[in-house]
Design a protein around this motif. Structure first.
Motif, PDB file in Angstrom:
ATOM      1  N   THR A  84      45.711  32.306  45.965  1.00 52.21           N
ATOM      2  CA  THR A  84      44.406  32.909  45.706  1.00 52.21           C
ATOM      3  C   THR A  84      44.411  34.350  46.193  1.00 52.21           C
ATOM      4  O   THR A  84      45.163  34.715  47.094  1.00 52.21           O
ATOM      5  N   GLY A  85      43.590  35.149  45.560  1.00 54.36           N
ATOM      6  CA  GLY A  85      43.455  36.533  45.982  1.00 54.36           C
ATOM      7  C   GLY A  85      44.473  37.468  45.367  1.00 54.36           C
ATOM      8  O   GLY A  85      44.549  38.636  45.725  1.00 54.36           O
ATOM      9  N   THR A  86      45.274  36.966  44.417  1.00 50.45           N
ATOM     10  CA  THR A  86      46.312  37.809  43.841  1.00 50.45           C
ATOM     11  C   THR A  86      45.852  38.482  42.549  1.00 50.45           C
ATOM     12  O   THR A  86      46.572  39.297  41.993  1.00 50.45           O
ATOM     13  N   LYS A 122      44.543  36.692  39.669  1.00 48.90           N
ATOM     14  CA  LYS A 122      44.886  35.893  38.488  1.00 48.90           C
ATOM     15  C   LYS A 122      43.860  36.025  37.375  1.00 48.90           C
ATOM     16  O   LYS A 122      44.215  36.034  36.205  1.00 48.90           O
ATOM     17  N   THR A 123      42.595  36.114  37.748  1.00 50.51           N
ATOM     18  CA  THR A 123      41.566  36.111  36.712  1.00 50.51           C
ATOM     19  C   THR A 123      41.789  37.232  35.706  1.00 50.51           C
ATOM     20  O   THR A 123      41.829  36.990  34.496  1.00 50.51           O
ATOM     21  N   ALA A 124      41.957  38.451  36.210  1.00 50.83           N
ATOM     22  CA  ALA A 124      42.176  39.562  35.287  1.00 50.83           C
ATOM     23  C   ALA A 124      43.502  39.403  34.552  1.00 50.83           C
ATOM     24  O   ALA A 124      43.630  39.783  33.388  1.00 50.83           O
ATOM     25  N   ILE A 134      50.716  40.346  39.877  1.00 46.08           N
ATOM     26  CA  ILE A 134      50.690  39.289  38.851  1.00 46.08           C
ATOM     27  C   ILE A 134      50.155  39.845  37.531  1.00 46.08           C
ATOM     28  O   ILE A 134      50.587  39.444  36.448  1.00 46.08           O
ATOM     29  N   GLN A 135      49.254  40.805  37.605  1.00 50.80           N
ATOM     30  CA  GLN A 135      48.740  41.435  36.383  1.00 50.80           C
ATOM     31  C   GLN A 135      49.845  42.227  35.687  1.00 50.80           C
ATOM     32  O   GLN A 135      50.026  42.130  34.470  1.00 50.80           O
ATOM     33  N   THR A 136      50.606  42.980  36.477  1.00 49.46           N
ATOM     34  CA  THR A 136      51.707  43.756  35.896  1.00 49.46           C
ATOM     35  C   THR A 136      52.723  42.844  35.224  1.00 49.46           C
ATOM     36  O   THR A 136      53.215  43.116  34.136  1.00 49.46           O
ATOM     37  N   GLY A 171      36.010  49.280  38.866  1.00 45.48           N
ATOM     38  CA  GLY A 171      36.735  49.940  39.954  1.00 45.48           C
ATOM     39  C   GLY A 171      38.161  49.468  40.180  1.00 45.48           C
ATOM     40  O   GLY A 171      38.713  49.661  41.244  1.00 45.48           O
ATOM     41  N   TYR A 172      38.764  48.832  39.175  1.00 46.61           N
ATOM     42  CA  TYR A 172      40.179  48.488  39.302  1.00 46.61           C
ATOM     43  C   TYR A 172      40.980  49.700  38.843  1.00 46.61           C
ATOM     44  O   TYR A 172      40.924  50.070  37.676  1.00 46.61           O
ATOM     45  N   THR A 173      41.735  50.277  39.738  1.00 44.15           N
ATOM     46  CA  THR A 173      42.507  51.449  39.330  1.00 44.15           C
ATOM     47  C   THR A 173      43.968  51.098  39.074  1.00 44.15           C
ATOM     48  O   THR A 173      44.627  51.737  38.275  1.00 44.15           O
ATOM     49  N   GLU A 174      44.447  50.068  39.750  1.00 40.94           N
ATOM     50  CA  GLU A 174      45.853  49.711  39.607  1.00 40.94           C
ATOM     51  C   GLU A 174      45.993  48.217  39.412  1.00 40.94           C
ATOM     52  O   GLU A 174      45.334  47.448  40.101  1.00 40.94           O
ATOM     53  N   PRO A 175      46.883  47.798  38.516  1.00 37.21           N
ATOM     54  CA  PRO A 175      47.064  46.351  38.361  1.00 37.21           C
ATOM     55  C   PRO A 175      47.732  45.746  39.600  1.00 37.21           C
ATOM     56  O   PRO A 175      48.526  46.405  40.267  1.00 37.21           O
TER      57      PRO A 175
HETATM   58  P1  ADP Z   1      42.736  34.780  42.304  1.00 36.61           P
HETATM   59  O1  ADP Z   1      42.130  34.126  41.098  1.00 36.61           O
HETATM   60  O2  ADP Z   1      44.181  35.004  42.213  1.00 36.61           O
HETATM   61  O3  ADP Z   1      42.318  34.133  43.587  1.00 36.61           O
HETATM   62  P2  ADP Z   1      40.917  36.912  41.709  1.00 36.61           P
HETATM   63  O4  ADP Z   1      41.192  37.122  40.296  1.00 36.61           O
HETATM   64  O5  ADP Z   1      39.695  36.162  42.073  1.00 36.61           O
HETATM   65  O6  ADP Z   1      42.163  36.249  42.411  1.00 36.61           O
HETATM   66  O7  ADP Z   1      40.945  38.327  42.450  1.00 36.61           O
HETATM   67  C1  ADP Z   1      40.800  38.444  43.848  1.00 36.61           C
HETATM   68  C2  ADP Z   1      39.975  39.665  44.198  1.00 36.61           C
HETATM   69  O8  ADP Z   1      40.694  40.846  43.876  1.00 36.61           O
HETATM   70  C3  ADP Z   1      38.674  39.755  43.424  1.00 36.61           C
HETATM   71  O9  ADP Z   1      37.682  40.257  44.292  1.00 36.61           O
HETATM   72  C4  ADP Z   1      38.967  40.751  42.324  1.00 36.61           C
HETATM   73  O10 ADP Z   1      37.785  41.410  41.890  1.00 36.61           O
HETATM   74  C5  ADP Z   1      39.938  41.684  43.001  1.00 36.61           C
HETATM   75  N1  ADP Z   1      40.918  42.306  42.069  1.00 36.61           N
HETATM   76  C6  ADP Z   1      41.661  41.679  41.146  1.00 36.61           C
HETATM   77  N2  ADP Z   1      42.457  42.550  40.497  1.00 36.61           N
HETATM   78  C7  ADP Z   1      42.213  43.771  41.019  1.00 36.61           C
HETATM   79  C8  ADP Z   1      42.714  45.089  40.766  1.00 36.61           C
HETATM   80  N3  ADP Z   1      43.646  45.323  39.843  1.00 36.61           N
HETATM   81  N4  ADP Z   1      42.206  46.101  41.515  1.00 36.61           N
HETATM   82  C9  ADP Z   1      41.279  45.862  42.464  1.00 36.61           C
HETATM   83  N5  ADP Z   1      40.756  44.648  42.740  1.00 36.61           N
HETATM   84  C10 ADP Z   1      41.218  43.611  42.049  1.00 36.61           C
END
Ligand code: ADP
Ligand code: MG
Length: 420
Positions: free
Chosen positions: A52-54, A56-58, A32-34, A25-29
């Motif tokens: 946190t919450g930005t 980073k994982t993806a 930080i992903q972009t 369900g990620y529709t938009e980067p």
């Molecule tokens: P960080 O490591 O920076 O704290 P996370 O990678 O854990 O952040 O992502 C924070 C939350 O945002 C998670 O619930 C993740 O699933 C959600 N998320 C990350 N990228 C997207 C995206 N492109 N679209 C929607 N949700 C996203």
């Protein structure tokens, strides 16, 4: 949405990953992903400064999976091709789970290596060959020492939450691990803050890195409704209970400065019939996992945490962050309130400020370049007959506020209504 999907596409991600992104369900980067993904696909090293919450994982996982998948070579026994280090088991597990979700249309094999449990299943998985290993430093070094894992073919190395890795005393372990990887590797380092020790580590590990900064200012100011209430320390517990009973609060994280404080506050909340769990570094991994699980599944709806324990833990749908005390470091305020309003949801952050904490409030305002608005709350008078109940009934979910409590709660302005 076709337009949004083409966003991930225009960053250079292939069909298999985009399909997995659609599933999650990620529709938009996110920003930080972009900013990171195109550089990472070009094999650049990266220094990512982000709260946190930005997302980073993806940002690191997607290009990493794409690279390994495109190379089309199989992992050799005991020799992973990518290594991700995280400071705690909870964080490593979250990363591992995300990798599994993103990589589900690839054949890549991944595992999660951590201490506190038997090493045998981990050793067995390593022997079968793993493309990606997510690990906490201690167990990884143990296994390397026993030659169950060989890091000489690591192509991509990621250090997640580097400031916290160092806070937790892992600097020497991290350096020993890095020394076992080849110099030709691609290296990524993510950190929420950049104290000297982290900057020094980055200089040592990264080769001509791209630097991506996601400023905390946007996160805090734009999406989070921030308020504070002036209240003397001796009235804070009562104020906290009063605020938590507001109907608006569905799930809250309360921050205290000390572990002892977290225990005390959680216990008193329990006595007042508010289901709360404490989480901090003195608790065992098992106890922390349990507290998180109870919070996630609604057995408790208030989590009382210290800064270190809560950083980076991803919990959805936290409606409120409440600062029982303001932190010494204004940066911590930003980390704390980042626990709400994850990935675009709205959230609120309330701070209980004793007059002696005014200078800390100023420091926060300078950092975020914004002044949270003051709310005035009249605490109901202390009722001596209202002694704390010793054995409150256990409730599975948030108890309904009584009519009386709801009347009190209406003393609070609704979220979104700015009142100065
Ligand atoms: P960080 O490591 O920076 O704290 P996370 O990678 O854990 O952040 O992502 C924070 C939350 O945002 C998670 O619930 C993740 O699933 C959600 N998320 C990350 N990228 C997207 C995206 N492109 N679209 C929607 N949700 C996203
Ligand atoms: Mg993270």
């Amino acid at each position: 949405m076709t337009t949004s999907l083409s966003d991930f596409q225009s960053l250079g991600l292939g069909e298999k990953l985009r399909r997995a992104l659609r599933d999650v369900g990620y529709t938009e980067p996110t920003p930080i992903q972009t900013q990171a993904i195109p550089h990472l696909l070009q094999d650049r090293d990266l220094l990512g400064v982000a709260q946190t919450g930005t997302g980073k994982t993806a940002a690191f996982a997607l290009p990493l999976l794409q690279r390994l998948d495109e190379e089309n070579s199989l992992a050799k026994p005991r020799r992973p091709r990518a290594l991700i280090l995280a400071p705690t088991r909870e964080l490593a597990l979250q990363i591992h789970e995300e990798l599994e979700r993103f990589g589900k249309y690839t054949e890549l094999r991944q595992a999660f290596i951590f201490g506190g449990v038997s090493a045998n299943p981990q050793i067995k998985a390593l022997r079968q060959g793993l493309d990606v290993v997510v690990a906490t430093p201690g167990r990884l070094l143990d296994l390397a020492g026993q030659r169950h894992i060989d890091l000489s073919e690591v192509e991509v190395l990621v250090l997640d939450e580097a400031d916290r890795l160092l806070d937790m005393g892992f600097i020497r372990d991290v350096k020993r691990i890095v020394a076992q990887t080849p110099n030709s590797r691609q290296s990524l380092l993510f950190s929420a803050t950049m104290p000297h020790a982290v900057a020094a580590l980055a200089r040592e590990i990264l080769d001509d890195p791209v630097r991506v900064d996601v400023s905390p200012k946007q996160v805090t100011v734009k999406e989070i409704d921030q308020r504070f209430v002036m209240v003397g320390t001796s009235d804070k517990q009562r104020m906290l209970e009063h605020l938590l009973r507001d109907d608006e609060v569905s799930r809250a994280i309360v921050f205290t400065r000390t572990k002892h404080g977290a225990n005390k506050v959680a216990k008193k909340l329990g006595n007042a019939g508010i289901g709360a769990e404490a989480i901090h570094g003195n608790k065992s991994q098992g106890a922390r996992q349990r507290a998180l699980k109870n919070f996630k599944n609604g057995d408790s709806w208030v989590l009382v945490a210290t800064d270190i324990a809560a950083r980076g833990i991803d919990i959805d749908a936290v409606s409120h962050v409440i600062n029982y005390e303001l932190p010494h470091e204004p940066e911590s305020y930003v980390h704390r309130i980042g626990r709400t309003a994850r990935a675009g949801a709205t959230g609120a952050a309330w701070s209980l400020v004793d007059p002696s904490e005014r200078s800390r409030l100023r420091a926060v305002e300078r950092l975020i370049r914004f002044s949270p608005s003051e709310i005035e709350v009249n605490l109901p008078p202390r009722d001596p007959a209202e002694a704390p109940r010793v054995n409150p009934p256990r409730r599975r979910s948030r108890p309904r506020a009584s009519t009386n409590q709801r009347a009190n709660a209406s003393a609070l302005p609704r979220a979104g209504s700015r009142r100065r």
